[in-house]
Design an enzyme around this catalytic site. Structure first.
Site, mmCIF file in Angstrom:
data_model
loop_
_atom_site.group_PDB
_atom_site.id
_atom_site.type_symbol
_atom_site.label_atom_id
_atom_site.label_comp_id
_atom_site.label_asym_id
_atom_site.label_seq_id
_atom_site.Cartn_x
_atom_site.Cartn_y
_atom_site.Cartn_z
ATOM 1 N N ARG A 207 0.842 -1.215 0.000
ATOM 2 C CA ARG A 207 0.000 0.000 0.000
ATOM 3 C C ARG A 207 0.873 1.259 0.000
ATOM 4 O O ARG A 207 0.755 2.136 0.856
ATOM 5 C CB ARG A 207 -0.967 -0.006 1.174
ATOM 6 C CG ARG A 207 -1.953 -1.149 1.060
ATOM 7 C CD ARG A 207 -2.840 -1.304 2.263
ATOM 8 N NE ARG A 207 -3.681 -0.161 2.445
ATOM 9 C CZ ARG A 207 -4.166 0.233 3.626
ATOM 10 N NH1 ARG A 207 -3.864 -0.452 4.707
ATOM 11 N NH2 ARG A 207 -4.932 1.272 3.701
ATOM 12 N N GLU A 257 1.487 -7.939 2.002
ATOM 13 C CA GLU A 257 2.931 -8.175 2.097
ATOM 14 C C GLU A 257 3.324 -9.643 1.881
ATOM 15 O O GLU A 257 4.181 -10.174 2.578
ATOM 16 C CB GLU A 257 3.457 -7.677 3.449
ATOM 17 C CG GLU A 257 3.185 -6.187 3.657
ATOM 18 C CD GLU A 257 3.793 -5.657 4.942
ATOM 19 O OE1 GLU A 257 5.005 -5.779 5.097
ATOM 20 O OE2 GLU A 257 3.029 -5.131 5.785
ATOM 21 N N GLY A 261 -1.122 -14.129 -0.032
ATOM 22 C CA GLY A 261 -1.177 -14.604 -1.402
ATOM 23 C C GLY A 261 -0.136 -13.883 -2.232
ATOM 24 O O GLY A 261 0.462 -12.902 -1.782
ATOM 25 N N TYR A 440 7.202 12.438 7.572
ATOM 26 C CA TYR A 440 8.304 11.572 7.171
ATOM 27 C C TYR A 440 9.572 12.111 7.827
ATOM 28 O O TYR A 440 9.970 13.246 7.568
ATOM 29 C CB TYR A 440 8.417 11.614 5.649
ATOM 30 C CG TYR A 440 9.419 10.665 5.049
ATOM 31 C CD1 TYR A 440 9.035 9.391 4.634
ATOM 32 C CD2 TYR A 440 10.746 11.037 4.867
ATOM 33 C CE1 TYR A 440 9.940 8.522 4.061
ATOM 34 C CE2 TYR A 440 11.656 10.170 4.290
ATOM 35 C CZ TYR A 440 11.243 8.916 3.892
ATOM 36 O OH TYR A 440 12.147 8.056 3.307
HETATM 37 C C1 LIG Z 1 15.215 4.494 -0.574
HETATM 38 C C2 LIG Z 1 13.799 4.059 -0.425
HETATM 39 C C3 LIG Z 1 12.776 4.949 -0.677
HETATM 40 C C4 LIG Z 1 11.448 4.543 -0.513
HETATM 41 N N1 LIG Z 1 10.464 5.436 -0.796
HETATM 42 C C5 LIG Z 1 9.173 5.061 -0.658
HETATM 43 C C6 LIG Z 1 8.117 5.972 -0.963
HETATM 44 O O1 LIG Z 1 8.344 7.112 -1.372
HETATM 45 N N2 LIG Z 1 6.847 5.534 -0.820
HETATM 46 C C7 LIG Z 1 6.567 4.260 -0.420
HETATM 47 O O2 LIG Z 1 5.395 3.908 -0.328
HETATM 48 N N3 LIG Z 1 7.550 3.395 -0.106
HETATM 49 C C8 LIG Z 1 8.831 3.751 -0.222
HETATM 50 N N4 LIG Z 1 9.830 2.861 0.067
HETATM 51 C C9 LIG Z 1 9.490 1.511 0.515
HETATM 52 C C10 LIG Z 1 9.364 0.496 -0.648
HETATM 53 O O3 LIG Z 1 9.986 0.970 -1.795
HETATM 54 C C11 LIG Z 1 7.909 0.207 -0.924
HETATM 55 O O4 LIG Z 1 7.387 -0.530 0.158
HETATM 56 C C12 LIG Z 1 7.647 -0.557 -2.225
HETATM 57 O O5 LIG Z 1 6.253 -0.572 -2.443
HETATM 58 C C13 LIG Z 1 8.144 -1.971 -2.214
HETATM 59 O O6 LIG Z 1 8.055 -2.471 -3.534
HETATM 60 P P1 LIG Z 1 9.038 -3.632 -4.028
HETATM 61 O O7 LIG Z 1 8.610 -4.031 -5.382
HETATM 62 O O8 LIG Z 1 10.443 -3.253 -3.854
HETATM 63 O O9 LIG Z 1 8.639 -4.785 -3.016
HETATM 64 P P2 LIG Z 1 9.573 -5.797 -2.204
HETATM 65 O O10 LIG Z 1 10.525 -5.045 -1.371
HETATM 66 O O11 LIG Z 1 10.147 -6.775 -3.177
HETATM 67 O O12 LIG Z 1 8.479 -6.475 -1.331
HETATM 68 C C14 LIG Z 1 7.798 -5.764 -0.334
HETATM 69 C C15 LIG Z 1 6.828 -6.713 0.379
HETATM 70 O O13 LIG Z 1 5.783 -7.098 -0.508
HETATM 71 C C16 LIG Z 1 5.819 -8.484 -0.782
HETATM 72 N N5 LIG Z 1 5.558 -8.622 -2.209
HETATM 73 C C17 LIG Z 1 6.294 -8.112 -3.238
HETATM 74 N N6 LIG Z 1 5.690 -8.406 -4.403
HETATM 75 C C18 LIG Z 1 4.566 -9.118 -4.114
HETATM 76 C C19 LIG Z 1 3.516 -9.718 -4.884
HETATM 77 N N7 LIG Z 1 3.499 -9.649 -6.213
HETATM 78 N N8 LIG Z 1 2.535 -10.380 -4.227
HETATM 79 C C20 LIG Z 1 2.515 -10.457 -2.891
HETATM 80 N N9 LIG Z 1 3.476 -9.931 -2.116
HETATM 81 C C21 LIG Z 1 4.486 -9.258 -2.720
HETATM 82 C C22 LIG Z 1 7.190 -8.956 -0.341
HETATM 83 O O14 LIG Z 1 7.197 -10.310 0.044
HETATM 84 C C23 LIG Z 1 7.489 -8.016 0.809
HETATM 85 O O15 LIG Z 1 6.873 -8.452 1.992
HETATM 86 C C24 LIG Z 1 11.166 3.235 -0.084
HETATM 87 C C25 LIG Z 1 12.205 2.337 0.150
HETATM 88 C C26 LIG Z 1 13.509 2.739 -0.022
HETATM 89 C C27 LIG Z 1 14.607 1.760 0.216
#
Ligand SMILES: Cc1cc2nc3c(=O)[nH]c(=O)nc-3n(C[C@H](O)[C@H](O)[C@H](O)COP(=O)(O)OP(=O)(O)OC[C@H]3O[C@@H](n4cnc5c(N)ncnc54)[C@H](O)[C@@H]3O)c2cc1C
Length: 519
Positions: A207, A257, A261, A440
């Site tokens: 989310r 997360e 699923g 933030y």
């Molecule tokens: C430098 C930095 C900046 C960030 N800025 C933001 C920001 O501005 N806004 C924000 O909201 N977040 C931010 N984040 C946090 C992060 O990027 C988000 O949570 C993002 O949505 C994660 O996406 P991801 O594809 O990298 O997921 P992952 O890190 O690969 O996974 C996140 C979680 O989701 C699960 N998951 C991943 N894909 C699926 C799928 N297809 N089905 C079910 N579960 C799944 C994983 O198992 C894990 O629990 C930041 C992180 C960093 C390191």
């Protein structure tokens, strides 16, 4: 991405000279090189189980080599980086499996249930809350841990230009999804700071909220439908733009997360690519004045596309060219962005500027807006450079109602400053709603001999302060493993019971992302 650093290695830089002087002044400099080539423990997966997976997906999509497992180890929080920098990759997955589509995911889950293998869905790997941690290195009774890497699932499955929706596979990274949509003249408008590396599935599963959330909305608000594979079967949700057909089950998967699923496709509301973008800076005498201005815009229905406000400390640090501190760095910087047709941008800009000027803001023009756009994805590289010289840097976030914003800002800042004497605590309002906003925080402190423990103490203090002040434990970083104790407090015992019941129903043997989300 390397487990010790953020992003594209070609963009990694040493601490810029301008920042170096300030850091030396504030904390001193102490080179802290990371352990080179940290060792990945050998894969403990039984060869027969490995062979079974290869029968399902093909040899080339079930990988056990060290380098592939190394880069699928944990996420990108500062504690994740610190552990990897110290050479600790103990919870590397035993294998990385790469399904090519929904049916492959279903097959992997069936194999995992049959043999009791833990499955950690992996999108972009940018998680900052321990959501990719996997079970402990003892494997907690599992036959092994699979990183379910969605990297092959990168198709734009459908575009409905009449309804303005698009269906995307989960493995698309932010820029890949935007490029595919741009081919149809469309945009999602979801630009978190992690945009360049994070995935569509990850946005849905956490989310997420992007930097343009004021105009485009949070990711969960963009999702109109989704498909998920669970050990109990398939869920296909969202057959209408809105409905009253009981509780909205899409919301059970959004933010789940990987614990309920695997999201295998997402249907999102899209917008036309903007013809014009315009970002301006405004200065406010104080954080309270700027926050009042934001609230006024939100409650007047005059929401720009981007709306952010730095507090006094963040404004001073961000403008920190040593010659400017104490001069025009005073006050608080707001970024106000508009996107749309030329006419929309012109009229919205004029209406918003009139309100802001009337409330006492100073128009700084487009210069600060352009500077913000240029640097909007760079901060994570700076974090690496700071860790290299012995500065502990981490971020945390929360949200609350307008009437409580000042208290949360004050209490969390104080908790962090008390836990980390000498620290710089910066804050900005990052997302704005009619009823409240998200705060933030960025913290920088001199790292001591055990920076992990040092940060853990500060994190506990700040998280307690958030809940004590009536705010949430997370506005957009999600729960992972790190926020579970506070989630339990936030939703109460019946809330926890309900989450456990959903988990037991969709994942009865507990193979999906064990230890994550559900207290
Ligand atoms: C430098 C930095 C900046 C960030 N800025 C933001 C920001 O501005 N806004 C924000 O909201 N977040 C931010 N984040 C946090 C992060 O990027 C988000 O949570 C993002 O949505 C994660 O996406 P991801 O594809 O990298 O997921 P992952 O890190 O690969 O996974 C996140 C979680 O989701 C699960 N998951 C991943 N894909 C699926 C799928 N297809 N089905 C079910 N579960 C799944 C994983 O198992 C894990 O629990 C930041 C992180 C960093 C390191």
């Amino acid at each position: 991405m390397h487990p010790q650093r953020w992003g594209d290695p070609a963009r990694a830089t040493a601490l810029p000279d301008s920042a170096r002087g300030l850091v030396e002044l504030a904390f001193g400099l102490e080179e802290r090189p990371a352990v080179t080539d940290p060792v990945v423990p050998p894969s403990a997966l039984d060869p027969a189980l490995l062979a079974g997976l290869r029968d399902l997906l093909g040899e080339e999509h079930v990988l056990v080599d060290d380098e592939v497992r190394r880069v699928r180890t944990r996420g990108k929080s500062t504690p994740d980086l610190l552990r990897a920098r110290a050479g600790d990759l103990a919870d590397a997955p035993d294998a990385v499996v790469r399904p090519g589509g929904h049916d492959d995911v279903v097959a992997v889950l069936a194999h995992a249930v049959e043999h009791h293998l833990a499955v950690v869905p992996f999108g972009g790997g940018t998680c900052v809350t321990g959501g990719l941690a996997g079970p402990a290195s003892t494997r907690d009774g599992y036959a092994g841990v699979l990183s379910l890497d969605l990297v092959r699932m990168k198709r734009l499955l459908a575009v409905d230009p009449v309804s303005m929706t698009a269906t995307l596979e989960p493995g698309l990274r932010g820029p890949e999804a935007e490029a595919l949509l741009a081919g149809h003249g469309l945009t999602l408008g979801h630009f978190p700071q992690s945009f360049e590396h994070a995935s569509i599935g990850g946005f849905a599963a956490t989310r997420s909220s992007g930097q343009s959330s004021a105009g485009y909305g949070r990711f969960d608000a963009m999702v109109v439908g989704l498909t998920a594979a669970t050990p109990s079967g398939e869920l296909t949700l969202g057959s209408s733009p809105a409905n009253a057909a009981g509780p909205d089950l899409r919301q059970l998967l959004l933010g789940s997360e990987g614990a309920f699923g695997v999201i295998t496709s997402v249907t999102v509301r899209v917008r036309r690519l903007p013809e014009v973008v315009r970002y301006d800076g405004w200065r406010w005498p104080s954080f309270a004045d700027g926050a009042t201005a934001m609230r006024t815009l939100a409650q007047a229905g005059l929401m720009p596309t981007v709306l952010r406000l730095s507090d006094e400390t963040e404004t001073a640090v961000n403008l920190a060219d040593p010659d400017r501190i104490g001069t025009d760095a005073a006050g608080c910087l707001m970024i106000v962005g508009h996107e749309g047709t030329a006419e929309q941008v012109r009229t919205r800009h004029a209406a918003v500027a009139t309100v802001l000027a009337g409330l006492g803001g100073t128009d700084l023009g487009e210069g600060p807006g352009r500077a913000w756009v240029r640097g909007r994805f760079d901060a994570p590289y700076l974090r690496d450079s700071l860790l290299d010289v012995g500065v502990l840097v981490e971020t945390l976030e929360t949200a609350t109602f307008w009437s409580n914003l000042e208290r949360v800002h004050r209490d969390v800042t104080r908790a962090l400053a008390d836990a980390l004497p000498g620290a710089l605590v910066l804050c900005h309002v990052s997302h704005v709603y009619e009823t409240g906003a998200s705060l933030y925080f960025t913290v920088a402190a001199k790292a001591d001999a055990d920076p992990l423990a040092q940060w853990q103490a500060a994190k506990v203090a700040a998280s307690d302060a958030m809940l004590d002040a009536g705010a949430t434990i997370t506005h957009h970083h999600a729960v992972g493993t790190d926020h579970k104790p506070w989630l339990a407090r936030e939703i109460g015992p019946v809330g926890v019971q309900a989450l456990r019941a959903v988990k037991a129903s969709l994942d009865p043997t507990g193979v999906l992302n064990p230890g994550v989300l559900v207290p």
